[in-house]
Design a protein around this motif. Structure first.
Motif, PDB file in Angstrom:
ATOM      1  N   THR A  15      57.088  49.379  50.892  1.00 27.10           N
ATOM      2  CA  THR A  15      56.400  49.696  49.641  1.00 27.10           C
ATOM      3  C   THR A  15      55.010  49.068  49.637  1.00 27.10           C
ATOM      4  O   THR A  15      54.739  48.086  50.339  1.00 27.10           O
ATOM      5  CB  THR A  15      57.178  49.182  48.412  1.00 27.10           C
ATOM      6  OG1 THR A  15      57.118  47.746  48.384  1.00 27.10           O
ATOM      7  CG2 THR A  15      58.628  49.641  48.445  1.00 27.10           C
ATOM      8  N   ILE A  16      54.166  49.623  48.797  1.00 23.56           N
ATOM      9  CA  ILE A  16      52.815  49.072  48.655  1.00 23.56           C
ATOM     10  C   ILE A  16      52.886  47.670  48.072  1.00 23.56           C
ATOM     11  O   ILE A  16      52.156  46.767  48.511  1.00 23.56           O
ATOM     12  CB  ILE A  16      51.960  49.993  47.764  1.00 23.56           C
ATOM     13  CG1 ILE A  16      51.878  51.402  48.362  1.00 23.56           C
ATOM     14  CG2 ILE A  16      50.551  49.425  47.575  1.00 23.56           C
ATOM     15  CD1 ILE A  16      51.219  52.427  47.459  1.00 23.56           C
ATOM     16  N   GLN A  17      53.754  47.460  47.094  1.00 26.58           N
ATOM     17  CA  GLN A  17      53.847  46.132  46.481  1.00 26.58           C
ATOM     18  C   GLN A  17      54.340  45.093  47.479  1.00 26.58           C
ATOM     19  O   GLN A  17      53.842  43.965  47.499  1.00 26.58           O
ATOM     20  CB  GLN A  17      54.770  46.169  45.257  1.00 26.58           C
ATOM     21  CG  GLN A  17      54.722  44.888  44.438  1.00 26.58           C
ATOM     22  CD  GLN A  17      53.349  44.636  43.829  1.00 26.58           C
ATOM     23  OE1 GLN A  17      52.842  45.446  43.055  1.00 26.58           O
ATOM     24  NE2 GLN A  17      52.737  43.514  44.161  1.00 26.58           N
ATOM     25  N   ASN A  33      50.765  45.653  41.383  1.00 21.65           N
ATOM     26  CA  ASN A  33      49.957  44.594  40.789  1.00 21.65           C
ATOM     27  C   ASN A  33      49.248  43.851  41.915  1.00 21.65           C
ATOM     28  O   ASN A  33      49.890  43.376  42.855  1.00 21.65           O
ATOM     29  CB  ASN A  33      50.842  43.639  39.991  1.00 21.65           C
ATOM     30  CG  ASN A  33      50.038  42.691  39.118  1.00 21.65           C
ATOM     31  OD1 ASN A  33      48.939  42.264  39.478  1.00 21.65           O
ATOM     32  ND2 ASN A  33      50.602  42.327  37.975  1.00 21.65           N
ATOM     33  N   PHE A  34      47.922  43.732  41.823  1.00 22.50           N
ATOM     34  CA  PHE A  34      47.160  43.038  42.859  1.00 22.50           C
ATOM     35  C   PHE A  34      47.383  41.528  42.852  1.00 22.50           C
ATOM     36  O   PHE A  34      47.108  40.850  43.842  1.00 22.50           O
ATOM     37  CB  PHE A  34      45.671  43.333  42.680  1.00 22.50           C
ATOM     38  CG  PHE A  34      45.166  44.534  43.418  1.00 22.50           C
ATOM     39  CD1 PHE A  34      44.147  44.425  44.338  1.00 22.50           C
ATOM     40  CD2 PHE A  34      45.698  45.794  43.184  1.00 22.50           C
ATOM     41  CE1 PHE A  34      43.655  45.529  45.032  1.00 22.50           C
ATOM     42  CE2 PHE A  34      45.227  46.914  43.850  1.00 22.50           C
ATOM     43  CZ  PHE A  34      44.206  46.781  44.785  1.00 22.50           C
ATOM     44  N   HIS A  35      47.834  40.970  41.746  1.00 17.60           N
ATOM     45  CA  HIS A  35      48.093  39.532  41.619  1.00 17.60           C
ATOM     46  C   HIS A  35      46.890  38.688  42.030  1.00 17.60           C
ATOM     47  O   HIS A  35      47.028  37.613  42.621  1.00 17.60           O
ATOM     48  CB  HIS A  35      49.312  39.131  42.448  1.00 17.60           C
ATOM     49  CG  HIS A  35      50.604  39.694  41.935  1.00 17.60           C
ATOM     50  ND1 HIS A  35      51.040  39.506  40.648  1.00 17.60           N
ATOM     51  CD2 HIS A  35      51.560  40.464  42.548  1.00 17.60           C
ATOM     52  CE1 HIS A  35      52.203  40.119  40.473  1.00 17.60           C
ATOM     53  NE2 HIS A  35      52.533  40.714  41.604  1.00 17.60           N
ATOM     54  N   SER A  94      51.903  50.858  33.988  1.00 14.22           N
ATOM     55  CA  SER A  94      50.654  51.322  34.591  1.00 14.22           C
ATOM     56  C   SER A  94      50.890  51.591  36.064  1.00 14.22           C
ATOM     57  O   SER A  94      51.701  50.916  36.705  1.00 14.22           O
ATOM     58  CB  SER A  94      49.562  50.257  34.438  1.00 14.22           C
ATOM     59  OG  SER A  94      49.369  49.902  33.088  1.00 14.22           O
ATOM     60  N   CYS A  95      50.163  52.567  36.611  1.00 10.34           N
ATOM     61  CA  CYS A  95      50.275  52.767  38.063  1.00 10.34           C
ATOM     62  C   CYS A  95      49.777  51.536  38.809  1.00 10.34           C
ATOM     63  O   CYS A  95      50.400  51.100  39.785  1.00 10.34           O
ATOM     64  CB  CYS A  95      49.447  53.984  38.492  1.00 10.34           C
ATOM     65  SG  CYS A  95      50.074  55.562  37.875  1.00 10.34           S
ATOM     66  N   VAL A  96      48.656  50.961  38.341  1.00  6.73           N
ATOM     67  CA  VAL A  96      48.050  49.817  39.014  1.00  6.73           C
ATOM     68  C   VAL A  96      47.580  48.816  37.968  1.00  6.73           C
ATOM     69  O   VAL A  96      46.970  49.197  36.963  1.00  6.73           O
ATOM     70  CB  VAL A  96      46.852  50.244  39.887  1.00  6.73           C
ATOM     71  CG1 VAL A  96      46.227  49.030  40.579  1.00  6.73           C
ATOM     72  CG2 VAL A  96      47.275  51.281  40.924  1.00  6.73           C
ATOM     73  N   MET A  97      47.860  47.533  38.227  1.00  8.04           N
ATOM     74  CA  MET A  97      47.406  46.462  37.342  1.00  8.04           C
ATOM     75  C   MET A  97      46.573  45.468  38.152  1.00  8.04           C
ATOM     76  O   MET A  97      46.974  45.027  39.228  1.00  8.04           O
ATOM     77  CB  MET A  97      48.602  45.757  36.692  1.00  8.04           C
ATOM     78  CG  MET A  97      48.214  44.718  35.651  1.00  8.04           C
ATOM     79  SD  MET A  97      49.651  43.898  34.892  1.00  8.04           S
ATOM     80  CE  MET A  97      50.251  45.206  33.827  1.00  8.04           C
ATOM     81  N   SER A 100      44.085  39.490  37.190  1.00  4.83           N
ATOM     82  CA  SER A 100      44.142  38.068  37.585  1.00  4.83           C
ATOM     83  C   SER A 100      42.894  37.665  38.365  1.00  4.83           C
ATOM     84  O   SER A 100      42.975  37.174  39.489  1.00  4.83           O
ATOM     85  CB  SER A 100      45.406  37.811  38.418  1.00  4.83           C
ATOM     86  OG  SER A 100      46.570  38.203  37.724  1.00  4.83           O
ATOM     87  N   ASN A 101      41.731  37.887  37.754  1.00  6.10           N
ATOM     88  CA  ASN A 101      40.455  37.451  38.338  1.00  6.10           C
ATOM     89  C   ASN A 101      40.118  38.146  39.655  1.00  6.10           C
ATOM     90  O   ASN A 101      39.434  37.564  40.510  1.00  6.10           O
ATOM     91  CB  ASN A 101      40.442  35.920  38.534  1.00  6.10           C
ATOM     92  CG  ASN A 101      40.548  35.185  37.211  1.00  6.10           C
ATOM     93  OD1 ASN A 101      39.742  35.377  36.301  1.00  6.10           O
ATOM     94  ND2 ASN A 101      41.567  34.348  37.081  1.00  6.10           N
ATOM     95  N   GLU A 102      40.569  39.353  39.841  1.00  2.00           N
ATOM     96  CA  GLU A 102      40.113  40.126  40.998  1.00  2.00           C
ATOM     97  C   GLU A 102      38.599  40.335  40.889  1.00  2.00           C
ATOM     98  O   GLU A 102      38.055  40.466  39.782  1.00  2.00           O
ATOM     99  CB  GLU A 102      40.816  41.478  41.055  1.00  2.00           C
ATOM    100  CG  GLU A 102      42.302  41.425  41.407  1.00  2.00           C
ATOM    101  CD  GLU A 102      43.216  41.196  40.226  1.00  2.00           C
ATOM    102  OE1 GLU A 102      44.443  41.212  40.393  1.00  2.00           O
ATOM    103  OE2 GLU A 102      42.696  40.992  39.097  1.00  2.00           O
TER     104      GLU A 102
END
Length: 585
Positions: A31-33, A57-59, A95-98, A101-103
């Motif tokens: 998976t992407i995650q 989530n990019f975290h 959401s599809c993408v979150m 976190s300061n990205e």
């Protein structure tokens, strides 16, 4: 040996834009995650073609998450690499993408179709409460790069237990994202249906913002901008095409609130709004727009601005038609030039999809960073700029009439199969003949008539059956109105001491007669007419009346079909009295 060296050099050149290691999905992680969780800053998560039923989530990681579009630049790769966010079991994260976190700008999302996201629960950073935000993408407290994506058929509309819902395609807050070369299309929200920019800066460049719909909450179907001045953020709109967005409030194309928006070389046209004067741009309190060299339907003061029909080809990804006034009409500064076609013997000609010379073309296909967009499936899209048909006050015995528009804002014709009123259809007349077809980018006028047969308020529903698969079927529009007494005389100088019902005069009559009655104190009053068998034929009054004397002019032409004896009964609180009337035709 020379061949091996050439291959090594080629590989180096091919991969040199990417730092860190490359993590392949699904080869390395299913998976992407999973791949994001295993990555470190500067890594690239490279996703193969396929459908991924995920909400990622990019975290806070400074990574590139991309399809193979990063290498092949093929729009078909975007269409074939899909993140479907419509299968989340977590109601707070849909959401599809979150990216919250300061990205920063090195956090990149590129080359995907994002679809079926429904937004995530989000506590507003400025104390406004809990919202559902970002159907396709939710960014907050971050400044990522979002580019070369098709963000389609997402929504942020489920506001149960929340203040509201917004950012159907993208919601960004408290940051400075770069939103580049995306198609943001057919998303829905209670506000900011395409893009919501809340307390944030943004660079929004070379995007198509198209067919987004909603805005019943705080308006804004295309792009919604609010309060970016708190931290000195700035919003720039450059070379975007904002078209065919449909708002049930104000701001069909762009809504600006407590915010300064600047930009150049945009097209804002073909948008629809329930408040027609705000179909292109709506400025609320503190909202300021400084756009130049742009085509704004209905006009906007600014250097180089025009208001002509932009001649967009809605059946071909909104390319400019050969006769478009937007060709070579953008800012003449060399910084904005379109790429030059190196294959033509005549210098200074633009490289397709730009047209004309290298002077900037307004809209998404102009400027050095413009690109080809993925195609999309054509669909009929129907819209109504009202949710209520209000007949207001109609005198009993008369007919009220309400017109409303049905608008086709998709690429192919809309078909309305039928209109139905199920509660009291006998009291309504539907003037149009069905099925009815509506060509793209046009509207037809529908008419409903109501025969007021009794006093008091009505509440009914009009059901509209159609061929727009993106909408509920039927669409429901509420019907309201009030039946009023024809000529009711209230004598307030002398209030009666008792309730009473007088004999109608004249009697016999044809077709009009007067019925007088007295109300001693405020009461709920009904006045009804019956045939000789006791069957109720019509209700003339059905409402609260204050103390006074009343005269009701009764026209029997629509209610009593034959000569004969009839009865009329007055009931006011506990008082009831019945008298006989005679119709002679």
């Amino acid at each position: 040996m020379k061949k091996l060296i050439s291959i090594i050099v080629l590989v180096f050149i091919f991969f040199s834009p990417l730092e860190g290691k490359i993590i392949h999905v699904p080869q390395d992680y299913p998976t992407i995650q999973n791949a994001i969780d295993a990555s470190k800053d500067t890594d690239t998560v490279l996703v193969a073609k396929g459908i991924y039923l995920e909400n990622i989530n990019f975290h806070g990681k400074k990574i590139v998450v991309t399809s193979n579009y990063i290498f092949d630049s093929e729009p078909s790769t975007i269409l074939s690499t899909i993140i479907d966010g419509g299968h989340s079991t977590n109601p707070d994260f849909q959401s599809c993408v979150m990216m919250v976190s300061n990205e920063d700008s090195s956090s990149v999302l590129q080359g995907f179709t994002l679809t079926h996201g429904k937004g995530s629960k989000w506590v507003d950073e400025h104390g406004a409460g809990i919202y559902r935000e970002g159907g396709g993408i939710l960014t907050a407290l971050s400044s990522p790069t979002i580019k070369n994506n098709l963000i389609i058929d997402n929504e942020a509309i489920d506001k149960k237990g929340m203040i509201s819902a917004g950012g159907g395609g993208i919601r960004s807050g408290d940051g400075n994202p770069k939103i580049l070369n995306n198609v943001i299309m057919r998303n829905k929200g209670y506000y900011g249906c395409g893009i919501t920019l809340n307390y944030t800066g943004a660079i929004v460049k070379n995007n198509i913002v198209y067919q987004n719909e909603g805005g019943a909450g705080y308006g804004g179907a295309g792009i919604w901008c609010n309060s970016n001045s708190v931290k000195g953020y700035k919003i720039f709109l450059d070379n975007n095409t904002i078209a065919n967005n449909f708002c049930s409030s104000d701001g069909g194309g762009l809504l600006v609130w407590e915010t300064l928006v600047t930009g150049v070389n945009n097209i804002i046209a073909y948008n629809y709004s329930a408040k027609q004067e705000n179909a292109s741009i709506s400025l609320r309190t503190g909202g300021t727009v400084n756009l130049t060299y742009s085509n704004i339907e209905n006009g906007l003061t600014g250097e180089g601005n025009i208001s002509a029909n932009p001649q967009l080809d809605i059946t071909n990804q909104l390319l400019l038609a050969a006769n478009s006034p937007c060709i070579d009409a953008g800012n003449p500064n060399l910084l904005f030039n379109d790429p030059e076609n190196p294959n033509l013997p005549i210098p200074g000609q633009a490289l397709f999809p730009s047209l004309g010379t290298i002077r900037n073309d307004m809209g998404a296909y102009g400027g050095k960073d413009r690109t080809f967009f993925p195609s999309w499936n054509f669909a009929p899209r129907i819209g109504f700029l009202t949710t209520v048909l209000d007949f207001k006050k109609v005198t009993i015995g008369d007919t009220g009439s309400v017109n409303f528009q049905a608008i086709s804002f998709g690429e192919i014709e809309v078909r309305i199969d039928s209109l139905k009123i199920t509660s009291n259809p006998q009291n309504f007349i539907l003037e149009n003949r069905f099925p009815l077809t509506i060509s793209p980018s046009t509207a037809v006028l529908l008419n409903v008539k109501w025969n007021a047969v009794q006093s008091g308020y009505i509440s009914d529903t009009l059901f509209i059956y159609h061929n727009d698969s993106t909408k509920s079927n039927p669409i429901k529009i509420k019907i309201t109105g009030r039946g009023a007494l024809p000529t009711t005389v209230e004598q307030n100088l002398t209030k009666p001491e008792v309730f009473g019902l007088s004999q109608n005069y004249p009697n016999p009559f044809n077709p009009e007669t007067k019925i007088k009655f007295a109300i001693a104190k405020e009461a709920f009053v009904t006045l009804k007419v019956y045939n000789i068998l006791g069957k109720e034929l019509t209700t003339l009054i059905n409402e609260v009346k204050s103390a006074g004397y009343y005269t009701f002019n009764f026209n029997a032409a629509k209610y009593l079909q034959e000569s004969g004896i009839y009865f009329y009964r007055l009931q006011a609180g506990a008082f009831t009295e019945t008298k006989k009337l005679i119709l002679l035709k």
